[in-house]
Design a protein around this motif. Sequence first.
Motif, short mmCIF file in Angstrom:
data_model
loop_
_atom_site.label_atom_id
_atom_site.label_comp_id
_atom_site.label_asym_id
_atom_site.label_seq_id
_atom_site.Cartn_x
_atom_site.Cartn_y
_atom_site.Cartn_z
N UNK A 46 0.83 -1.21 0.00
CA UNK A 46 0.00 0.00 0.00
C UNK A 46 0.86 1.26 0.00
N UNK A 47 1.95 1.23 0.76
CA UNK A 47 2.77 2.43 0.92
C UNK A 47 3.94 2.44 -0.05
N UNK A 48 4.30 3.61 -0.55
CA UNK A 48 5.41 3.72 -1.51
C UNK A 48 6.77 3.62 -0.82
N UNK A 49 7.83 3.37 -1.59
CA UNK A 49 9.17 3.33 -1.01
C UNK A 49 9.63 4.72 -0.59
N UNK A 50 10.67 4.77 0.23
CA UNK A 50 11.20 6.05 0.69
C UNK A 50 11.77 6.84 -0.48
N UNK A 51 11.59 8.15 -0.40
CA UNK A 51 12.06 9.03 -1.47
C UNK A 51 13.56 8.89 -1.68
N UNK A 52 14.31 8.75 -0.58
CA UNK A 52 15.77 8.65 -0.67
C UNK A 52 16.19 7.40 -1.45
N UNK A 53 15.48 6.30 -1.22
CA UNK A 53 15.79 5.06 -1.93
C UNK A 53 15.48 5.21 -3.42
N UNK A 54 14.39 5.90 -3.74
CA UNK A 54 14.04 6.15 -5.14
C UNK A 54 15.10 7.03 -5.82
N UNK A 55 15.63 7.98 -5.08
CA UNK A 55 16.68 8.85 -5.63
C UNK A 55 17.92 8.05 -6.01
N UNK A 56 18.29 7.11 -5.15
CA UNK A 56 19.46 6.26 -5.44
C UNK A 56 19.21 5.46 -6.72
N UNK A 57 18.02 4.89 -6.82
CA UNK A 57 17.65 4.13 -8.01
C UNK A 57 17.66 5.01 -9.25
N UNK A 58 17.09 6.19 -9.12
CA UNK A 58 17.01 7.11 -10.25
C UNK A 58 18.39 7.54 -10.73
N UNK A 59 19.31 7.77 -9.82
CA UNK A 59 20.68 8.14 -10.20
C UNK A 59 21.37 7.05 -11.00
#
Length: 198
Positions: A46-59
Amino acid sequence: TKFFMKNLIFHDYGKFSFSIKKFLCESESIQIEVLKKILVTCSGTIYPPRYRTLEILLNRFKNHEKFKFSIHSCIVSVNDEHMECYREYQKIVKSIPEKIILKKNEKFLWDSRFIIESGSEDVLCFTMKDEIWLKLKKKFNLERIKKKMKFDIIKTLPVISIKGKFIIPYLSPDSELIKHLIKVTFYPKVPLTKKNFL
């Protein structure tokens, strides 16, 4: 939603993929939302992943790396052209029983992603294990190669046993499920384009 309509390839067995090139043409805010929504839907959470973790992935996307990354109970696999996202097998093993009994004319949500229904009789639903696959490999390997399904993805599907016969949804012929009145539908808790997405 427009990005998904134009670029997302979805397979009923729970795999999502899109073009890296088209993804990187979007603004960073759209990129974050795309990843967030795919990961929530793919994982059945239900809940999304942490923004910081998404940033790492995006980089890592932006650096044009080839990688396989575990995030939010999913595996994200990236090559030169495409991103693939599918459920992480180890999370399934930890979260659901090895064997579940499904009564006739009942249905239940397996791994928070698939609704399984049986209209003919009671069936057993197993979590895929190496020893089960060793028994079934000879029967299903040709179909697996034909459909280009990685074993990493096959492991994330339920194994259904009826009268001693084994069925793997999306790998077994549809006729096998129809004959036994078994229905398996991808049905995550949060649809990909739900308006009030968290």
